[in-house]
Write an enzyme that holds these catalytic residues in place. Structure first.
Site, PDB file in Angstrom:
ATOM      1  N   ASN A  16      -6.850  -9.848   0.834  1.00  7.52           N
ATOM      2  CA  ASN A  16      -5.985 -10.547  -0.135  1.00  7.52           C
ATOM      3  C   ASN A  16      -5.011 -11.486   0.567  1.00  7.52           C
ATOM      4  OD1 ASN A  16      -6.379  -9.774  -3.084  1.00  7.52           O
ATOM      5  ND2 ASN A  16      -6.512  -7.776  -2.065  1.00  7.52           N
ATOM      6  N   ARG A  66      12.660   7.252   5.277  1.00  7.89           N
ATOM      7  CA  ARG A  66      12.155   6.181   4.401  1.00  7.89           C
ATOM      8  C   ARG A  66      13.215   5.096   4.160  1.00  7.89           C
ATOM      9  NH1 ARG A  66       7.765   6.781   1.491  1.00  7.89           N
ATOM     10  NH2 ARG A  66       7.917   9.030   1.333  1.00  7.89           N
ATOM     11  N   MET A  91       0.377   0.377   1.749  1.00  9.17           N
ATOM     12  CA  MET A  91       0.022   1.733   1.326  1.00  9.17           C
ATOM     13  C   MET A  91       1.150   2.750   1.451  1.00  9.17           C
ATOM     14  SD  MET A  91      -2.954   1.092   0.315  1.00  9.17           S
ATOM     15  CE  MET A  91      -3.663   2.705   0.009  1.00  9.17           C
ATOM     16  N   ARG A  92       2.366   2.291   1.452  1.00  4.65           N
ATOM     17  CA  ARG A  92       3.482   3.211   1.674  1.00  4.65           C
ATOM     18  C   ARG A  92       4.345   3.318   0.410  1.00  4.65           C
ATOM     19  NH1 ARG A  92       5.346   5.478   6.234  1.00  4.65           N
ATOM     20  NH2 ARG A  92       3.467   4.629   7.174  1.00  4.65           N
ATOM     21  N   ILE A  93       4.859   4.500   0.155  1.00  3.72           N
ATOM     22  CA  ILE A  93       5.763   4.692  -0.992  1.00  3.72           C
ATOM     23  C   ILE A  93       7.090   3.985  -0.684  1.00  3.72           C
ATOM     24  CG2 ILE A  93       7.036   6.380  -2.391  1.00  3.72           C
ATOM     25  CD1 ILE A  93       4.094   6.637  -2.916  1.00  3.72           C
ATOM     26  N   HIS A 110      -3.372  -4.383  -7.678  1.00  3.39           N
ATOM     27  CA  HIS A 110      -3.977  -3.052  -7.819  1.00  3.39           C
ATOM     28  C   HIS A 110      -5.399  -3.198  -8.368  1.00  3.39           C
ATOM     29  CE1 HIS A 110      -4.086   1.255  -8.304  1.00  3.39           C
ATOM     30  NE2 HIS A 110      -4.533   1.087  -9.539  1.00  3.39           N
ATOM     31  N   GLU A 144       8.270   3.124  -9.989  1.00  2.00           N
ATOM     32  CA  GLU A 144       7.117   3.918 -10.386  1.00  2.00           C
ATOM     33  C   GLU A 144       5.862   3.279  -9.770  1.00  2.00           C
ATOM     34  OE1 GLU A 144       5.226   5.462 -14.545  1.00  2.00           O
ATOM     35  OE2 GLU A 144       7.142   4.415 -14.598  1.00  2.00           O
TER      36      GLU A 144
END
Ligand code: GRF
Length: 210
Positions: A16, A66, A91-93, A110, A144
């Site tokens: 992407n 974090r 790929m990380r919160i 997504h 979220e």
């Protein structure tokens, strides 16, 4: 047209990212990539960026809290006056504080038609649910995971005998169109967020990503 200044956040392959770079280089996308930030040193995306003369930063999350890690990312983004942050396979919160810092300035791609199939391996989830239509979504990112106001979506038909790989590949082709298209819409100031919805002013928009 004034170019919108982007940072692209990645963790892996970077197809992407490549589509953003290609669309900038061909003159279709009025954007400039200030830097690519990865949380994985081995991400092929970093190499893709460097190949095109784009600053590629690996920021090591190892052993950091974090909040501290994202404060480090924030400093790098602030230094460069980034206008839009594109999460392209990051790929990380992400902590809520980061979204607060860059409110309505973070978008994500997504590989599903949200709000269906959030989370990991969305294409596999679609196959397992027996969905006949899958697809992809570009949306503003919120605390979220895989939620937030939807900017663009594209449907992709599920075929008999599709595997996770074959379906993912067809969805990916569409990701490579709707992501630069969404960025261009934002660059042209055509996107308005109203609560959890996005409205787009299409008047006179030249759609080069059909
Ligand atoms: C894409 O499928 C994207 O939708 C998801 O992660 C994948 C990243 O692929 N969030 P790439 O690194 O852009 O090739």
């Amino acid at each position: 047209m004034k170019k919108i200044l982007l940072a692209v956040m990645v963790s892996g392959r970077g197809s992407n990212l490549q589509s953003i770079i290609d669309n900038i280089e061909s003159g279709k996308l009025d954007a400039q990539i200030s830097c690519v930030i990865s949380d994985a040193e081995s991400a092929a995306a970093l190499e893709r960026a460097r190949k095109h003369g784009i600053e590629a930063l690996f920021l090591d999350p190892e052993g950091k809290k974090r909040e501290d890690y994202f404060a480090e990312i924030t400093r790098e983004l602030r230094k460069r006056n980034v206008e839009l942050i594109v999460m392209a396979g990051f790929m990380r919160i992400v902590p809520a504080s980061f979204f607060k810092e860059f409110e309505n300035k973070i978008i994500n791609i997504h590989p599903a038609l949200l709000p269906s199939f959030r989370g990991l391996r969305a294409q596999k989830q679609a196959l397992e649910a027996g969905a006949k239509i899958a697809g992809c979504t570009v949306h503003f990112a919120t605390p979220e995971v895989d939620a937030g106001p939807i900017i663009q979506q594209k449907a992709v038909e599920v075929r008999e005998g599709d595997s996770e790989e074959s379906l993912s590949a067809r969805i990916l082709e569409q990701e490579h169109k709707i992501l630069p298209k969404a960025i261009q819409l934002i660059a042209e100031n055509r996107v308005k967020i109203d609560g959890n919805k996005v409205s787009v002013n299409w008047k006179g928009f030249e759609d080069e990503w059909k």
